[in-house]
Write a protein that holds these residues in place. Structure first.
Motif, mmCIF file in Angstrom:
data_model
loop_
_atom_site.group_PDB
_atom_site.id
_atom_site.type_symbol
_atom_site.label_atom_id
_atom_site.label_comp_id
_atom_site.label_asym_id
_atom_site.label_seq_id
_atom_site.Cartn_x
_atom_site.Cartn_y
_atom_site.Cartn_z
ATOM 1 N N ALA A 159 76.822 1.128 77.526
ATOM 2 C CA ALA A 159 77.430 0.290 76.495
ATOM 3 C C ALA A 159 76.927 -1.156 76.551
ATOM 4 N N ASP A 160 76.262 -1.529 77.631
ATOM 5 C CA ASP A 160 75.797 -2.905 77.794
ATOM 6 C C ASP A 160 74.276 -2.915 77.879
ATOM 7 N N GLU A 161 73.639 -3.336 76.808
ATOM 8 C CA GLU A 161 72.171 -3.301 76.712
ATOM 9 C C GLU A 161 71.490 -4.074 77.845
ATOM 10 N N MET A 162 72.042 -5.232 78.194
ATOM 11 C CA MET A 162 71.437 -6.044 79.251
ATOM 12 C C MET A 162 71.515 -5.331 80.601
ATOM 13 N N LEU A 163 72.661 -4.739 80.927
ATOM 14 C CA LEU A 163 72.791 -4.009 82.186
ATOM 15 C C LEU A 163 71.873 -2.791 82.205
ATOM 16 N N LEU A 164 71.815 -2.070 81.102
ATOM 17 C CA LEU A 164 70.954 -0.896 81.028
ATOM 18 C C LEU A 164 69.499 -1.289 81.287
ATOM 19 N N GLU A 165 69.060 -2.373 80.677
ATOM 20 C CA GLU A 165 67.684 -2.836 80.868
ATOM 21 C C GLU A 165 67.434 -3.252 82.319
ATOM 22 N N ARG A 166 68.375 -3.988 82.903
ATOM 23 C CA ARG A 166 68.194 -4.439 84.291
ATOM 24 C C ARG A 166 68.162 -3.276 85.273
ATOM 25 N N PHE A 167 69.065 -2.319 85.108
ATOM 26 C CA PHE A 167 69.076 -1.163 86.011
ATOM 27 C C PHE A 167 67.797 -0.347 85.847
ATOM 28 N N THR A 168 67.373 -0.154 84.614
ATOM 29 C CA THR A 168 66.163 0.612 84.356
ATOM 30 C C THR A 168 64.944 -0.078 84.960
ATOM 31 N N GLN A 169 64.837 -1.382 84.785
ATOM 32 C CA GLN A 169 63.703 -2.119 85.338
ATOM 33 C C GLN A 169 63.734 -2.162 86.858
ATOM 34 N N SER A 170 64.920 -2.298 87.426
ATOM 35 C CA SER A 170 64.999 -2.437 88.883
ATOM 36 C C SER A 170 64.576 -1.169 89.607
ATOM 37 N N LEU A 171 64.739 -0.028 88.970
ATOM 38 C CA LEU A 171 64.362 1.235 89.607
ATOM 39 C C LEU A 171 63.190 1.911 88.915
ATOM 40 N N ASP A 172 62.366 1.110 88.248
ATOM 41 C CA ASP A 172 61.177 1.657 87.608
ATOM 42 C C ASP A 172 60.161 2.003 88.686
ATOM 43 N N LEU A 173 59.891 3.277 88.860
ATOM 44 C CA LEU A 173 58.991 3.740 89.906
ATOM 45 C C LEU A 173 57.608 4.110 89.375
ATOM 46 N N THR A 174 57.314 3.740 88.121
ATOM 47 C CA THR A 174 56.030 4.130 87.564
ATOM 48 C C THR A 174 54.865 3.494 88.316
ATOM 49 N N HIS A 175 55.071 2.332 88.942
ATOM 50 C CA HIS A 175 53.980 1.722 89.720
ATOM 51 C C HIS A 175 53.628 2.604 90.923
ATOM 52 N N ILE A 176 54.623 3.263 91.494
ATOM 53 C CA ILE A 176 54.364 4.180 92.604
ATOM 54 C C ILE A 176 53.626 5.411 92.093
ATOM 55 N N VAL A 177 54.065 5.932 90.948
ATOM 56 C CA VAL A 177 53.405 7.093 90.375
ATOM 57 C C VAL A 177 51.965 6.728 89.995
ATOM 58 N N ALA A 178 51.767 5.530 89.454
ATOM 59 C CA ALA A 178 50.412 5.093 89.094
ATOM 60 C C ALA A 178 49.527 5.022 90.332
ATOM 61 N N LYS A 179 50.089 4.586 91.449
ATOM 62 C CA LYS A 179 49.331 4.517 92.697
ATOM 63 C C LYS A 179 48.890 5.924 93.115
ATOM 64 N N ILE A 180 49.806 6.874 93.050
ATOM 65 C CA ILE A 180 49.478 8.253 93.407
ATOM 66 C C ILE A 180 48.422 8.791 92.449
ATOM 67 N N TYR A 181 48.609 8.551 91.158
ATOM 68 C CA TYR A 181 47.670 9.032 90.161
ATOM 69 C C TYR A 181 46.285 8.436 90.411
ATOM 70 N N GLY A 182 46.226 7.141 90.746
ATOM 71 C CA GLY A 182 44.956 6.484 91.044
ATOM 72 C C GLY A 182 44.259 7.137 92.216
ATOM 73 N N GLU A 183 45.026 7.512 93.239
ATOM 74 C CA GLU A 183 44.437 8.183 94.397
ATOM 75 C C GLU A 183 43.940 9.576 94.029
ATOM 76 N N VAL A 184 44.660 10.265 93.151
ATOM 77 C CA VAL A 184 44.220 11.583 92.693
ATOM 78 C C VAL A 184 42.908 11.430 91.925
ATOM 79 N N GLN A 185 42.835 10.418 91.054
ATOM 80 C CA GLN A 185 41.621 10.187 90.276
ATOM 81 C C GLN A 185 40.437 9.865 91.190
ATOM 82 N N MET A 186 40.662 9.099 92.255
ATOM 83 C CA MET A 186 39.587 8.756 93.182
ATOM 84 C C MET A 186 39.087 10.009 93.902
ATOM 85 N N MET A 187 39.955 10.996 94.092
ATOM 86 C CA MET A 187 39.579 12.239 94.763
ATOM 87 C C MET A 187 38.744 13.127 93.834
#
Length: 192
Positions: A159-187
């Motif tokens: 119900a609170d757009e600002m809280l939803l955005e903050r929680f979503t951003q704080s636990l955004d793990l796509t940078h970790i997934v991108a790191k794994i994907y980058g290592e897969v691509q290097m392989m």
């Protein structure tokens, strides 16, 4: 090409056998221990608070509570991170924040996780972890009992757009997934 959307599309389209190969390269036993989990994501020299957070995250991914993350749990976690909708992610966040498994999140649990996330990510949005925790409780602790039930958390955050955005951003793990994907691509070049 070259924009953020195309790189995310590439992440979504990464073939499962590549993920499996990466997983098995890092975890030849097929089971990821907590120590290997930390190594897998490059998490070193963590403070005790950050270490507790990572342990909580590991536990939420260890769906059968056997002390290991197997390949299916790994795929489920990546699927949640990459493709999960708001409701699925909020359910996972609630489980992560409910450190003691009581079915409610108290101020200390939320404060611990917020401090840990900030310590790991190095992010600071200009508000102390204590102020953010107090703001969350002021906004969504509907019955004022000092605990957030699952319903209060789910309804209040959505119900609170600002809280939803903050929680979503704080636990955004796509940078970790991108790191794994980058290592897969290097392989990949070595596979032929």
């Amino acid at each position: 090409m070259g924009n953020n959307k195309s790189s995310l599309d590439e992440l979504y389209q990464c073939e499962s056998h590549e993920w499996y190969r990466k997983f098995m390269t890092e975890c030849p036993s097929g089971l990821l221990t907590y120590y290997e989990f930390k190594q897998f994501f490059g998490l070193k020299n963590l403070s005790p608070t950050s270490n507790e957070y990572v342990q909580s995250m590991f536990s939420t991914f260890d769906m059968n509570d056997d002390g290991f993350i197997d390949f299916m749990e790994y795929v489920a976690a990546l699927s949640l991170v990459l493709k999960g909708g708001v409701q699925q992610k909020l359910r996972w966040y609630f489980k992560l924040y409910d450190v003691d498994g009581s079915g409610c999140i108290d101020r200390e649990e939320l404060l611990l996780i917020i401090r840990s996330i900030r310590a790991i990510s190095g992010s600071d949005d200009g508000m102390t972890a204590e102020d953010f925790t107090n703001m969350v409780f002021d906004k969504i602790d509907a019955d004022g009992d000092g605990e957030l039930s699952y319903e209060e958390f789910m309804e209040g955050i959505q119900a609170d757009e600002m809280l939803l955005e903050r929680f979503t951003q704080s636990l955004d793990l796509t940078h970790i997934v991108a790191k794994i994907y980058g290592e897969v691509q290097m392989m990949e070049p070595n596979k032929h």
